[in-house]
Design a protein around this motif. Sequence first.
Motif, short mmCIF file in Angstrom:
data_model
loop_
_atom_site.label_atom_id
_atom_site.label_comp_id
_atom_site.label_asym_id
_atom_site.label_seq_id
_atom_site.Cartn_x
_atom_site.Cartn_y
_atom_site.Cartn_z
N LYS A 45 -8.36 -20.53 -6.54
CA LYS A 45 -8.74 -19.65 -7.64
C LYS A 45 -7.81 -18.45 -7.76
N LYS A 46 -7.12 -18.17 -6.67
CA LYS A 46 -6.24 -16.99 -6.65
C LYS A 46 -5.15 -17.14 -7.72
N SER A 47 -4.86 -16.03 -8.38
CA SER A 47 -3.82 -16.08 -9.40
C SER A 47 -2.88 -14.90 -9.22
N PRO A 48 -1.57 -15.08 -9.11
CA PRO A 48 -0.96 -16.41 -9.05
C PRO A 48 -1.31 -17.11 -7.74
N ILE A 49 -1.37 -18.37 -7.85
CA ILE A 49 -1.76 -19.18 -6.70
C ILE A 49 -0.75 -19.04 -5.58
N GLU A 50 -1.23 -18.91 -4.35
CA GLU A 50 -0.30 -18.73 -3.24
C GLU A 50 -0.12 -20.06 -2.49
N MET A 51 1.12 -20.53 -2.49
CA MET A 51 1.39 -21.79 -1.78
C MET A 51 1.75 -21.49 -0.34
N LEU A 52 1.00 -22.11 0.57
CA LEU A 52 1.21 -21.81 1.99
C LEU A 52 2.23 -22.75 2.62
N GLY A 53 2.43 -23.90 1.99
CA GLY A 53 3.35 -24.86 2.58
C GLY A 53 3.23 -26.18 1.86
N HIS A 54 3.70 -27.22 2.49
CA HIS A 54 3.62 -28.51 1.81
C HIS A 54 3.49 -29.64 2.81
N VAL A 55 3.08 -30.80 2.31
CA VAL A 55 2.92 -31.99 3.13
C VAL A 55 4.29 -32.63 3.33
N THR A 56 4.71 -32.81 4.58
CA THR A 56 6.04 -33.37 4.83
C THR A 56 6.00 -34.87 5.09
N SER A 57 4.95 -35.33 5.76
CA SER A 57 4.82 -36.75 6.09
C SER A 57 3.36 -37.14 5.95
N SER A 58 3.11 -38.31 5.42
CA SER A 58 1.71 -38.68 5.24
C SER A 58 1.55 -40.19 5.22
N TYR A 59 0.56 -40.68 5.95
CA TYR A 59 0.40 -42.13 6.09
C TYR A 59 -1.08 -42.45 6.28
N TYR A 60 -1.40 -43.71 6.05
CA TYR A 60 -2.69 -44.19 6.53
C TYR A 60 -2.43 -44.86 7.87
N SER A 61 -3.06 -44.35 8.90
CA SER A 61 -2.82 -44.89 10.24
C SER A 61 -3.80 -46.02 10.54
N PRO A 62 -3.30 -47.25 10.69
CA PRO A 62 -4.22 -48.34 10.99
C PRO A 62 -4.72 -48.24 12.43
N ASN A 63 -3.96 -47.54 13.26
CA ASN A 63 -4.35 -47.43 14.67
C ASN A 63 -5.45 -46.40 14.87
N LEU A 64 -5.49 -45.41 13.95
CA LEU A 64 -6.53 -44.39 14.05
C LEU A 64 -7.60 -44.60 12.99
N ASN A 65 -7.32 -45.55 12.10
CA ASN A 65 -8.24 -45.83 11.01
C ASN A 65 -8.52 -44.62 10.15
N LYS A 66 -7.52 -43.84 9.94
CA LYS A 66 -7.70 -42.71 9.04
C LYS A 66 -6.35 -42.23 8.52
N SER A 67 -6.45 -41.42 7.54
CA SER A 67 -5.25 -40.84 6.97
C SER A 67 -4.77 -39.69 7.85
N ILE A 68 -3.47 -39.63 8.07
CA ILE A 68 -2.92 -38.52 8.85
C ILE A 68 -1.74 -37.94 8.07
N ALA A 69 -1.50 -36.68 8.34
CA ALA A 69 -0.34 -36.07 7.68
C ALA A 69 0.23 -34.96 8.53
N LEU A 70 1.54 -34.73 8.34
CA LEU A 70 2.18 -33.55 8.91
C LEU A 70 2.53 -32.64 7.74
N GLY A 71 2.51 -31.37 8.01
CA GLY A 71 2.88 -30.44 6.95
C GLY A 71 3.34 -29.14 7.56
N VAL A 72 3.94 -28.31 6.74
CA VAL A 72 4.27 -26.97 7.21
C VAL A 72 3.38 -25.99 6.45
#
Lengths: 417, 1003, 91
Positions: free
Chosen positions: B934-961
Amino acid sequence: MKNKYSIFSLIKNAFSNHENWEKAWKDPEPKKEYDAIIVGGGGHGLATAYYLAKKHNMKNIAVVEKGWIGGGNTGRNTTIIRSNYLWDASAGLYDHALKIWEGLSQELNYNIMFSQRGVMNLAHNLQDVRDLKRRTHANRLNGIDAVYLNTEEVKKFCPIINTSQDIRYPVLGGTLQRRAGTARHDAVAWGYARGADEMGVDIIQNCEVKGIKRNGDTVEGIETTKGFIKTKKIGVVAAGHSSVLANMAGLKLPLESKPLQALVSEPVKPIIDTVVMSNAVHAYVSQSDKGELVIGAGTDDYISYSQKGSHDIVEGTLNAILELYPIFSRMRMLRQWGGIVDICPDASPIISKTSVKGLYFNCGWGTGGFKATPGSGDLFAHTIANDEPHKLNAAFNLNRFVSGDLVDEHGAAAVAH
Amino acid sequence: MSKNLRYKSSKLVDETYRISFKFNNKIYYGYKGDTLASALLANDVHLVGRSFKYHRPRGIMTAGSEEPNAIIQLHDNTSRTEPNVRATEIEIYEGLVASSQNCWPSVNFDIGGINNILSPILPAGFYYKTFMWPKSFWEKYEYFIRKSAGLGKSPKEADPDLYEHKYIHCDVLIIGAGISGIMAAKMAAKNGLKTLLVDEKSFLGGSTIYDNSEFSKINNQITSSWLEKEINEISKLENLEIKTRTSVAAFHGYNFLLARENLTDHLPINQRDNKIRHRLLKIRAKKVITATGAIERPLIFDNNDRPGILLSSAVKKYIDLYGVACGENNILFTNNDTAYETAMSLVQKGIKVNAIIDNREVIDSKLSYEVEKNNVRIFKGHTVVDTYGYKRINGLSIMELSKDGQKVIGKKIRLSCDSLGVSGGWTPAVHLFTQSGGKLKFREDDQVFIPNKYPSDQLSIGSCNGDLSLEEITTNTVLSVKKFLNINNIDYKSFEIITGIHKSKRNIWLLPSDKILGKTKSFVDYQNDATAKDIKLALREGFRSIEHVKRYTTTGMGTDQGKLGNMHALGIISETAGTKMGEHGTTTFRPPYTPLTFGTIVGRNVGEFFDIIRRTPIHDWHVANNAKFENVGQWKRAWYYPKENENMHQAVQRESKAARECAGILDASTLGKIDIQGTDASEFLNRIYTNAWSKLDIGKCRYGLMLNEDGMVYDDGVTTRLDENHYIMTTTTGGAANVLGKLEDYLQTEWPELDVYLSSVTDHFATISVCGPHSKKIVSKVIPDLDFSDEKFPHMSFKNTKIGQIKCKVMRISFTGEQSYEINIQSNYGKSVWEKCMEEGKDFNITPYGTETMHLLRAEKGFIIVGQDTDATMTPIDLQMDWIVSKKKYDFIGKRSLYRSDTIKDDRKQLVGLLTENPKEVLEEGAQIVADVKKSPIEMLGHVTSSYYSPNLNKSIALGVVKGGKKMLGQKLIIPMENKNINVTVADPVFLDKEGKRLNAKL
Amino acid sequence: MFLINCPFCGEREQSEFKAGGEAHIERPKQPTELSDDEWAEFLFMRKNIKGVQFERWNHAHGCRKWFNIARDTSNDQIKAVYKMGEKPPVK
């Protein structure tokens, strides 16, 4: 008040065989002293003078130009205008400029032919895709109209691109900023010059700065080929020659000046209606209103002030052009030329005060300064008038090279440095 | 209407070889040797095209590459179509189809001609003054402007022709095979210099080759005959290579030149397949002699652009070389003697010359008297003030010039004609000289710019050097070439020259008219329709530099690059401004001299040759096993291996499950490998990596992180100590070349005292990585002699061993978190060892996986990929990799930068793990991260760098900064997408097996 | 495209070489003892000379050796070539 330009004034003047048009700007000899002097009569310098006079009421000012106004990078670039930069600071800066572009013809009463035909940036590998998506998301949240396109959408927007997935570096997608486009470069310089002149700014051509006089940590004036001119404020907007000017004042800048080349083809009927840029294979192209394909090549890796680059760079660019547009193989190169671009380590500009009081620099625009011309002039004028940066250019200070708070825009810059 | 204006016995045309061609859908005939222009003129066709702005009818004006008007579209609607081809340059061939450009519906009736009527409101730069209202309408105006601009049409299909490049090194390059070039070539080659002579035409001899009158002689022979003998002689010289149809396009510094050799454009269209069309010659010449001749100047007067108005020299060329008369009632208009040569050529063939209008009051040359004898009326001290005829000149009017040449006086005399040849004297062709960086000087006597200062080892000779008379050309060529080449063996002694003409000239840049200038159309730039009044308007409006005037009026910006008009533009500017010639600049002649086809510049570097493709030694196996490939730098890497109907997601899920549960195999051959040897190798590694290397035992491996001097992560990889003074470093695939370059830089320039040697061995080895719980069993079968026990061969160690007789290196290192072995073997055995692994792994469900699965597996472990999880703004501290930054080491590359005021901040963007609220929802890589939407201007803290669905963990995982992410563990954040917000939680970036148990897991 | 006389290989096309920027900027021996300003001076600040500049080049597609040249950046004329560690020729 100068002649107002319009279709009516054209018709009216036709009756007197156009004998009565006024000078777009005078060619005065320099006065002994000015309240501020802008060094460099390119688009940025002229815009700075225009806004100093217009918004800060500084009218006893001069622009000094070594050659003829608009004859440097203003008249040599490929005129792409866009604001789809990654970082907040850059997005703020370039979109500020873009908003001014949108009303500039009317403001200056000079048709600068800003044509919002869109700019597309292509992705050719998976990391390109990630980077462009990252930039598009950032743009969107910063209020900049950027969208991500898949390959089919790219093809639809610009049908002549070879989007076959069998080529060496196939197009995997791209971004599109529809508000982006091109403008007529000469008109920008001339329009600002005319506007500034009308408010009393002296535009002094063929006047080369030979020295910057300092008294301790304060500027006193400039030595020129037309004599000494006294002033308390000097705004240097000398693009490729910024370091030369800085050295005169005993400063060093984080810049390297390198050759950047461009070329145009012979004019043909409309064939490409947008601007397409590709960082990975290094080709960008648009078509001018005259019909020429306007193609930007890359920089050489060595410092040079010769305004000549190496043929390899042109050849490499055309290799990429034919990879993406095989139909252009029988088109012909009409003209090629080079400019000198001042490149910052982080591919972002400097619009900043310096350690010398009254000395300001606007430089480091590298390969992409044209697009920022109105914004740059506006913010630099603010900085000079108030001895204090505007919040939109605060991040583009010289101190960032000391603190490490760089604005790394290599990914968003047109030309991989 | 089709008259035959062909006369017998011409120099170039073979009248026994008739060729048919089509122009604007009509069939015409010409002869072998004709250009399209000469063939059209022979058929009395003058109207060829329409001008750029006013759509005025235009004809053929010249006989060479300076042609501004007669530009046509070749082979419209075919793959070999080409826009803007000069009719004066194209030699006709069977099958030639040409059409007029920039006109609709036809060149005879062109709607665009309305612009000519509107021209009073379309002065120079009119578009800067209008089309601004209403604001939103510019793009609508622009649409029509664009449609009416442009000349020909771009091809719409890929080019069927081939092009190539050739490098040439020679002692002397001579550009232009006119009389001076031929003489220079003879002198150079006879003195043992390796000489290359090039000329843009299909024949040698330049314009002197048709200097065939009794009034021009060298040593008692008619000049053209003398030259023919010279040509005959040089064609036998061994050291001399002659290339015709070869046009020098660019003269760069250090005597580097580009020339286009045209090989097929004159051949019948059906004989061109599979031949090289153009060859781009890249010439490095020790010395360059420019002998490019001179270009005749037109004259600037009202309506000087009608079809039927040609350069006087072109009229002469067409009759002498092609036997073609440009009209039956000719008039010549001149300010010098050369038009009288044209007149003689015409009258000798029995073609009528009605009159010569000469600016000069005194004409005193042998030839002029001769011309007069042939009943040609000469109007001395007169000028043309207007011409008539819309699509073809049919007459003109002349008036007397005042003494000062500024006004016209007396009565207007009207003369009729169907062809007008104009001559304003000659302009040395200094284009290439100035391209090379040469500086010009202005010669007042005859108002020409000539070479002044040479920037490289080069010489200009003949008329391009301002030697415009035969006497000067011959004498000066010998003298200057002799000195320039430092040669003594000269055949030429002295020259006895007879000529019928004098040098006198009366130069008036803009001829006066009885009308006011504003009512005239005196064209300076024909193609772009820039007139003298446009130039004066520009000056009135304050444009003073030639570059300003040029840009404002578009003078000299056409496809002819102002070869005809630029001098007049300069002249008119200096006259109007009352300044000296050259004071406003001379305009820069930019390469290429004549337009150069993109295909020619590109040569063979298209399609599959666009860029090198690097393939691993195992590539063929991947292809055979249905791999999809990803481009990584120049490498083709196997991306994933879909089975039957699998999509990428399904394939990656299968591959990554197999790697964790059974065994996976990856081709890692593309990773950069640098062999490092020398007594200071350990110290060297200490300085370039952030961590310490001195204590690494022989046979052990260590992960290293390399920074830029600015403290930002640059590359990473595992380095192995093979011996006391011997390491092998691995780098990222894309970074290999740069890393080696950087290491060499530091080694040679900063630390030359270190005894270290580097060499790239990337291509020497194939690297096969086998991972997973069964990996040990598999590699044990592949290499039965090696003890793979954890005790003997622990994680992060290395063994030298053999597979059969073949030496190989095995590292136990892991990028997946699984037990993993990397076999490095000579490249040529790579594929067979890979196949062996597949064979031995069959029972363990060994599964080949590609880069996508590799990325997923390492993300589960929180391992970074440099360039994906980092950009040029991430320090190792930001990556939460403090552990790898040695505190003890005094220095390493980039260390100091880590302690700058910004880099020590603790709220920098830092690498974190991200888990989505909905575990099925996979984030988009590149998506931005915020705390508050809701903040305006919106403050971007970072971004998603890597993202996958992990079949070994049975869930979505991601790395980001995330800004300040280190301290945000467990905090909720939001990923704002276009159409929804996704809730995420900040997590540890290591999602799987934090303790690293799997590295040694036993099944 | 200029020709560069590599001190190890002889005269070669510029395209074989890579430019390395201003020469004789020595990496500080004790970076940790420098102020942020001093470090920035080494890291980023350049003379960027118009005129004769001493600069580093690498014969990247040849012997891979680094060396220095003196080149007039206003017209790209090379005045001298000298090896790493050697003193620049006097202007």
